[in-house]
Design a protein around this motif. Structure first.
Motif, PDB file in Angstrom:
ATOM      1  N   SER A  94       0.809  -1.223   0.000  1.00  0.00           N
ATOM      2  CA  SER A  94       0.000   0.000   0.000  1.00  0.00           C
ATOM      3  C   SER A  94       0.837   1.264   0.000  1.00  0.00           C
ATOM      4  N   ARG A  95       2.030   1.218   0.599  1.00  0.00           N
ATOM      5  CA  ARG A  95       2.871   2.422   0.647  1.00  0.00           C
ATOM      6  C   ARG A  95       4.285   2.052   1.070  1.00  0.00           C
ATOM      7  N   VAL A  96       5.219   2.935   0.709  1.00  0.00           N
ATOM      8  CA  VAL A  96       6.605   2.848   1.183  1.00  0.00           C
ATOM      9  C   VAL A  96       6.889   4.114   1.981  1.00  0.00           C
ATOM     10  N   ILE A  97       7.440   3.939   3.168  1.00  0.00           N
ATOM     11  CA  ILE A  97       7.914   5.078   3.965  1.00  0.00           C
ATOM     12  C   ILE A  97       9.429   4.992   4.014  1.00  0.00           C
ATOM     13  N   ALA A  98      10.081   5.957   3.374  1.00  0.00           N
ATOM     14  CA  ALA A  98      11.547   5.995   3.318  1.00  0.00           C
ATOM     15  C   ALA A  98      11.965   7.460   3.391  1.00  0.00           C
ATOM     16  N   PRO A  99      12.460   7.925   4.535  1.00  0.00           N
ATOM     17  CA  PRO A  99      12.693   9.360   4.733  1.00  0.00           C
ATOM     18  C   PRO A  99      13.788   9.981   3.878  1.00  0.00           C
ATOM     19  N   ASP A 131      11.930   8.066  14.814  1.00  0.00           N
ATOM     20  CA  ASP A 131      11.258   9.338  15.130  1.00  0.00           C
ATOM     21  C   ASP A 131      10.206   9.673  14.082  1.00  0.00           C
ATOM     22  N   HIS A 132      10.583   9.525  12.811  1.00  0.00           N
ATOM     23  CA  HIS A 132       9.676   9.841  11.705  1.00  0.00           C
ATOM     24  C   HIS A 132       8.449   8.928  11.729  1.00  0.00           C
ATOM     25  N   LEU A 133       8.657   7.650  11.976  1.00  0.00           N
ATOM     26  CA  LEU A 133       7.540   6.700  11.984  1.00  0.00           C
ATOM     27  C   LEU A 133       6.600   6.963  13.152  1.00  0.00           C
ATOM     28  N   GLN A 250       2.851  -2.701   4.210  1.00  0.00           N
ATOM     29  CA  GLN A 250       3.637  -1.495   3.986  1.00  0.00           C
ATOM     30  C   GLN A 250       5.118  -1.869   3.923  1.00  0.00           C
ATOM     31  N   ILE A 251       5.921  -0.935   3.440  1.00  0.00           N
ATOM     32  CA  ILE A 251       7.375  -1.086   3.432  1.00  0.00           C
ATOM     33  C   ILE A 251       7.971   0.095   4.185  1.00  0.00           C
ATOM     34  N   TRP A 252       8.790  -0.200   5.191  1.00  0.00           N
ATOM     35  CA  TRP A 252       9.493   0.838   5.932  1.00  0.00           C
ATOM     36  C   TRP A 252      10.992   0.659   5.708  1.00  0.00           C
TER      37      TRP A 252
END
Length: 259
Positions: A94-99, A131-133, A250-252
């Motif tokens: 559904s989404r990738v979270i990669a800062p 922190d971001h997550l 999801q992908i973190w």
């Protein structure tokens, strides 16, 4: 042997083994360390926080504009746009979270951690990812997964490298967020060629059929890894998890490559 040394050795024994003396020595060492958390791994400034000083932290390449699904860096403003690949072949996650973007100095920091075992270079990235997550989950609690899954590594490769970097990252995020983590829900059933140097199609072929789900997955899962490149690993893992009963994957990750 000089007889006096026999007496001296008996006097030293309780001092060496004394818990109180050991604790005093350890506190003395701690007092010598800078209060800010040590030296910056990038510029050696003495006022680092989790291994990076503020100026070097501000120089990290933030993945500010990106595809809203796979987090592919974009050259224009806006995070609600889908990239061409996600439009053409929507991914199962559904989404990738990669800062961060995978470029200097983040690329070098991750490489020194991943291939040389120099964990000091990953410490600031992992801490800031957590922190971001946490901030993201505070504002959008519906994104909170039931489980963190460290991207699986074949045992032969883990023995060669000495550790699984995805497990390191997942463990630290779990400690900060309270979300349980595992390395055991999915396993690799065979050794594959390294993904480095392969294009997207080759990566997908290289990963086809290599994952086995060992149990019943919870509905919501976040796969944790160091870098998302073409998304081939993420697609393969998400497909087997959804096929086994998960409803959202999801992908973190620490960073996303430009393509």
């Amino acid at each position: 042997m000089i007889k006096g040394l026999r007496l001296l050795s008996t006097l030293l024994t309780p001092k060496v083994n004394s818990k109180e003396r050991i604790q005093t020595a350890l506190q003395g060492i701690r007092d010598l360390l800078p209060a800010g958390g040590g030296h910056c791994v990038a510029c050696l400034a003495p006022d680092a926080r989790y291994g990076l000083c503020n100026p070097c932290r501000q120089d990290l390449p933030v993945n500010r504009w990106h595809c809203r699904c796979c987090a592919l860096p974009l050259a224009f403003a806006g995070n609600e746009t889908l990239c061409g690949q996600c439009l053409q072949a929507p991914p199962p996650f559904s989404r990738v979270i990669a800062p961060w973007r995978y470029r200097f100095p983040v690329d070098g920091m991750i490489q020194r951690y991943k291939y040389n075992g120099q964990r000091a270079f990953a410490r600031p990235l992992i801490n800031d990812l957590a922190d971001h997550l946490i901030a993201t989950l505070d504002t959008t609690p519906e994104l909170r997964p039931d489980l963190l899954l460290a991207s699986p590594m074949h045992p032969a490769r883990r023995r060669k490298r000495g550790f699984n970097q995805a497990a390191d990252i997942a463990e630290q995020i779990s400690k900060r967020s309270g979300i349980p983590w595992t390395t055991e829900l999915v396993t690799r059933n065979r050794h594959t060629h390294p993904q480095r140097g392969l294009n997207r199609e080759q990566r997908l072929a290289n990963l086809r059929g290599i994952y086995d789900v060992t149990g019943t997955p919870p509905p919501r899962i976040a796969i944790v890894d160091d870098v998302v490149t073409t998304g081939a690993t993420a697609r393969s893992l998400a497909e087997v998890l959804l096929g086994a009963g998960a409803t959202d994957v999801q992908i973190w990750a620490l960073a996303r490559t430009p393509g």
